[in-house]
Design a protein around this motif. Structure first.
Motif, PDB file in Angstrom:
ATOM      1  N   GLY A 224       8.298  -4.277   4.418  1.00  0.00           N
ATOM      2  CA  GLY A 224       7.376  -3.203   4.080  1.00  0.00           C
ATOM      3  C   GLY A 224       5.997  -3.373   4.681  1.00  0.00           C
ATOM      4  O   GLY A 224       5.137  -2.524   4.503  1.00  0.00           O
ATOM      5  N   ILE A 225       5.772  -4.473   5.408  1.00  0.00           N
ATOM      6  CA  ILE A 225       4.461  -4.733   6.002  1.00  0.00           C
ATOM      7  C   ILE A 225       4.465  -4.311   7.463  1.00  0.00           C
ATOM      8  O   ILE A 225       5.368  -4.668   8.221  1.00  0.00           O
ATOM      9  N   GLU A 252      -1.607  -5.375   1.080  1.00  0.00           N
ATOM     10  CA  GLU A 252      -0.531  -4.590   1.684  1.00  0.00           C
ATOM     11  C   GLU A 252       0.841  -4.757   1.039  1.00  0.00           C
ATOM     12  O   GLU A 252       1.771  -4.038   1.418  1.00  0.00           O
ATOM     13  N   VAL A 253       0.998  -5.690   0.126  1.00  0.00           N
ATOM     14  CA  VAL A 253       2.318  -5.876  -0.467  1.00  0.00           C
ATOM     15  C   VAL A 253       2.577  -4.744  -1.455  1.00  0.00           C
ATOM     16  O   VAL A 253       1.879  -4.614  -2.464  1.00  0.00           O
ATOM     17  N   PRO A 254       3.575  -3.881  -1.189  1.00  0.00           N
ATOM     18  CA  PRO A 254       3.796  -2.726  -2.061  1.00  0.00           C
ATOM     19  C   PRO A 254       4.470  -3.105  -3.368  1.00  0.00           C
ATOM     20  O   PRO A 254       5.272  -4.037  -3.430  1.00  0.00           O
ATOM     21  N   ARG A 255       4.134  -2.374  -4.408  1.00  0.00           N
ATOM     22  CA  ARG A 255       4.770  -2.584  -5.714  1.00  0.00           C
ATOM     23  C   ARG A 255       6.184  -2.019  -5.671  1.00  0.00           C
ATOM     24  O   ARG A 255       6.402  -0.877  -5.282  1.00  0.00           O
ATOM     25  N   ASP A 256       7.158  -2.819  -6.078  1.00  0.00           N
ATOM     26  CA  ASP A 256       8.564  -2.433  -5.995  1.00  0.00           C
ATOM     27  C   ASP A 256       9.025  -1.833  -7.323  1.00  0.00           C
ATOM     28  O   ASP A 256       8.319  -1.881  -8.336  1.00  0.00           O
ATOM     29  N   LEU A 257      10.241  -1.293  -7.315  1.00  0.00           N
ATOM     30  CA  LEU A 257      10.835  -0.690  -8.509  1.00  0.00           C
ATOM     31  C   LEU A 257      12.244  -1.248  -8.679  1.00  0.00           C
ATOM     32  O   LEU A 257      13.218  -0.688  -8.156  1.00  0.00           O
ATOM     33  N   PHE A 417      -0.283  -1.155  -4.401  1.00  0.00           N
ATOM     34  CA  PHE A 417      -0.115  -2.425  -3.700  1.00  0.00           C
ATOM     35  C   PHE A 417      -0.610  -3.557  -4.595  1.00  0.00           C
ATOM     36  O   PHE A 417      -1.547  -3.373  -5.373  1.00  0.00           O
ATOM     37  N   THR A 418       0.014  -4.708  -4.476  1.00  0.00           N
ATOM     38  CA  THR A 418      -0.241  -5.773  -5.436  1.00  0.00           C
ATOM     39  C   THR A 418      -1.188  -6.862  -4.951  1.00  0.00           C
ATOM     40  O   THR A 418      -2.017  -7.341  -5.718  1.00  0.00           O
ATOM     41  N   ASN A 419      -1.093  -7.252  -3.684  1.00  0.00           N
ATOM     42  CA  ASN A 419      -1.882  -8.398  -3.208  1.00  0.00           C
ATOM     43  C   ASN A 419      -1.788  -8.522  -1.694  1.00  0.00           C
ATOM     44  O   ASN A 419      -0.972  -7.840  -1.058  1.00  0.00           O
ATOM     45  N   ARG A 462      -9.980  -9.189  -1.528  1.00  0.00           N
ATOM     46  CA  ARG A 462     -10.691  -9.823  -2.639  1.00  0.00           C
ATOM     47  C   ARG A 462     -10.605  -9.021  -3.936  1.00  0.00           C
ATOM     48  O   ARG A 462     -10.320  -9.577  -4.997  1.00  0.00           O
ATOM     49  N   ARG A 463     -10.800  -7.699  -3.859  1.00  0.00           N
ATOM     50  CA  ARG A 463     -10.901  -6.899  -5.076  1.00  0.00           C
ATOM     51  C   ARG A 463      -9.598  -6.224  -5.468  1.00  0.00           C
ATOM     52  O   ARG A 463      -9.481  -5.634  -6.525  1.00  0.00           O
ATOM     53  N   GLY A 464      -8.597  -6.268  -4.590  1.00  0.00           N
ATOM     54  CA  GLY A 464      -7.370  -5.544  -4.842  1.00  0.00           C
ATOM     55  C   GLY A 464      -7.454  -4.141  -4.276  1.00  0.00           C
ATOM     56  O   GLY A 464      -8.490  -3.713  -3.750  1.00  0.00           O
ATOM     57  N   GLN A 465      -6.340  -3.405  -4.365  1.00  0.00           N
ATOM     58  CA  GLN A 465      -6.266  -2.063  -3.798  1.00  0.00           C
ATOM     59  C   GLN A 465      -7.411  -1.197  -4.300  1.00  0.00           C
ATOM     60  O   GLN A 465      -7.655  -1.096  -5.492  1.00  0.00           O
ATOM     61  N   SER A 466      -8.117  -0.568  -3.353  1.00  0.00           N
ATOM     62  CA  SER A 466      -9.278   0.228  -3.734  1.00  0.00           C
ATOM     63  C   SER A 466      -9.537   1.294  -2.685  1.00  0.00           C
ATOM     64  O   SER A 466      -8.670   1.597  -1.864  1.00  0.00           O
ATOM     65  N   LEU A 467     -10.751   1.845  -2.688  1.00  0.00           N
ATOM     66  CA  LEU A 467     -11.117   2.948  -1.818  1.00  0.00           C
ATOM     67  C   LEU A 467     -11.726   2.461  -0.508  1.00  0.00           C
ATOM     68  O   LEU A 467     -12.267   1.354  -0.420  1.00  0.00           O
TER      69      LEU A 467
END
Length: 494
Positions: A224-225, A252-257, A417-419, A462-467
């Protein structure tokens, strides 16, 4: 202000759009920017409110009342100077920022807020049109070398700031073109990639060196990257060759289901769909690309990435598009006395939704079903959220009898995204926080510094997924800290 009573006299006028049926036939930008006269009227609506909450509502602290007033008076060149003093890339934010500044606008308490974002868009477009955006190379070089890992908005902002104070800056990017998710995650119809390219030329003229298709790290990239890497560089090598390293590689690591049937062909992460389409638009030759023409598409996740999947599916002529969200439907109108000047919880409808999309809230996914390994349908159910009085938090429960099966030949997971990617932080030995991001404070001395000497981290890393606007802020602030680390002090703005 130039027009003290402007907020009483003029109504808000939003930017226009090309008609949905016309714009769905292409991937080009379709926003109709304000004319000079329209921008002047919007600038006149800015109040002499005493405390400009918009400044603090904006993550980069744009000096909004000043350039609103300058636009009203027709001083466009001075306006871009004020705008650039706080924001390296207003053409990015003027297009894709959700405008928290407008949520903080004082006029917005009981009327439509000033169209701040549209004025910003108008200022920077006019600046490029009149060649007011020029390279600013440093007159004196420091001899210090800085490596920046990642060329998204945080990395680009930091690179420009550091180059302008005389450092030799090299930006490493694992993809074949710079821009990070600005280029690959955001569709062309929201951000024309030529806009990134012209900024890259400015940065190169200021001395920034870009090394693309280079992956920094020791481990392989997870699924996914996005990467076109042809070369791998060890973090240890960067630490040896550079005086400072700034990691701005995003999250960039996407959250999975993980539900039954997740392995079926047709269930994809959102970027597995968006990135190849952007590459195809750029003329890249692709070995394979996800196509949804004639298919029933389901997008899981109600945020911007999900909206981008909706817009791209419309342009690929999907048979139907359904976007589902686990959380309950937000109110159409926010509770302004409760939320102002902060970002409110309210229903937001994007231009992609206007192009044709069914939306449902309070929906959970229970199972994906298929035939011969290919997705054919999915099982969903309604959920309700109630506050647990014991713990004081909202808890989710399935509504009895609400389970149903719906057709779906393509599902896109757009749940955030997680991390940062595996191997990057570990390769440098950087300590992580509880969410898997680089641990680096923004308080006190040593801001943005990690536990590893001369290694800094900023942006989503550093801050996680953001704008995008938060990434620019962190890139600018981190550049100041890197400069101070190298030189003992810094003239860069905080």
């Amino acid at each position: 202000m130039g027009k003290v009573t402007g907020f009483l006299e003029f109504e808000r006028q939003d930017e226009g759009y090309e008609a949905p049926e016309a714009r769905k036939r292409h991937y080009k930008e379709f926003v109709l920017a304000l004319s000079d006269d329209q921008a002047k009227v919007q600038g006149a609506r800015c109040m002499d409110c005493g405390i400009p909450f918009c400044n603090n509502g904006c993550p980069v602290n744009n000096i909004i009342p000043d350039w609103n007033d300058l636009v009203y008076k027709g001083n466009w060149e001075q306006a871009i100077g004020v705008l650039h003093s706080t924001n390296n890339f207003p053409e990015f934010t003027g297009r894709i920022c959700p405008a928290p500044c407008e949520a903080a606008c004082t006029l917005g308490i009981n009327a439509a807020p000033v169209g701040i974002k549209s004025i910003e868009h108008a200022i920077i477009d006019k600046a490029w049109e009149h060649d007011w955006v020029q390279p600013q190379p440093a007159p004196i070089k420091t001899g210090k070398k800085v490596a920046i890992v990642g060329s998204g908005p945080a990395g680009l902002a930091a690179a420009q700031q550091l180059a302008r104070v005389g450092h030799d800056v090299t930006v490493f990017e694992k993809s074949s073109r710079i821009g990070g998710l600005l280029r690959y995650g955001i569709p062309d119809f929201k951000l024309d990639k030529a806009i990134i390219d012209r900024r890259a030329k400015q940065l190169e003229a200021e001395g920034v060196v870009f090394k693309t298709s280079v992956y920094v790290g020791d481990a392989d990239l997870p699924k996914g990257i996005n990467t076109d890497a042809k070369e791998k560089v060890s973090p240890k090598k960067l630490l040896k060759e550079f005086d400072a390293v700034l990691i701005t590689a995003g999250s960039e690591v996407p959250r999975d289901l993980p539900v039954p049937g997740r392995e079926l062909e047709g269930v994809h992460f959102a970027l597995e769909f968006l990135i190849p389409q952007n590459k195809a638009n750029a003329g890249d030759k692709l070995k394979e690309q996800i196509k949804v023409a004639g298919k029933n598409v389901v997008v899981i996740g109600g945020g911007d990435t999900g909206s981008d999947c909706v817009g791209t599916s419309s342009r690929q002529e999907a048979a139907s598009i359904l976007q589902i969200e686990l959380m309950p439907k937000p109110p159409v109108q926010e509770n302004k006395p409760l939320t102002w000047p902060y970002w409110p919880n309210k229903l937001r409808t994007s231009s992609s939704h206007d192009e044709g999309c069914q939306r449902e809230w309070g929906v959970t996914t229970k199972e994906f079903k298929g035939e011969n390994g290919k997705l054919k349908s999915m099982v969903i159910a309604q959920v309700e959220w109630k506050r647990d009085e014991k713990i004081g938090q909202m808890k989710m429960s399935e509504v009895p009898g609400s389970e149903r099966e719906i057709p779906a030949e393509a599902v896109f997971l757009a749940m955030g995204f997680t991390n940062p990617v595996a191997g990057l932080l570990e390769g440098f030995g950087v300590e992580k926080d509880g969410r898997g991001n680089a641990k680096a404070t923004t308080d006190g001395t040593g801001c943005y510094a990690t536990n590893v000497s001369k290694v800094f981290a900023a942006g989503d890393t550093r801050r996680g997924q953001s704008l995008v606007v938060w990434a620019i802020r962190e890139g600018r602030q981190a550049a100041r800290e890197v400069d101070a680390f190298l030189m003992g002090d810094s003239v860069l703005p905080r």
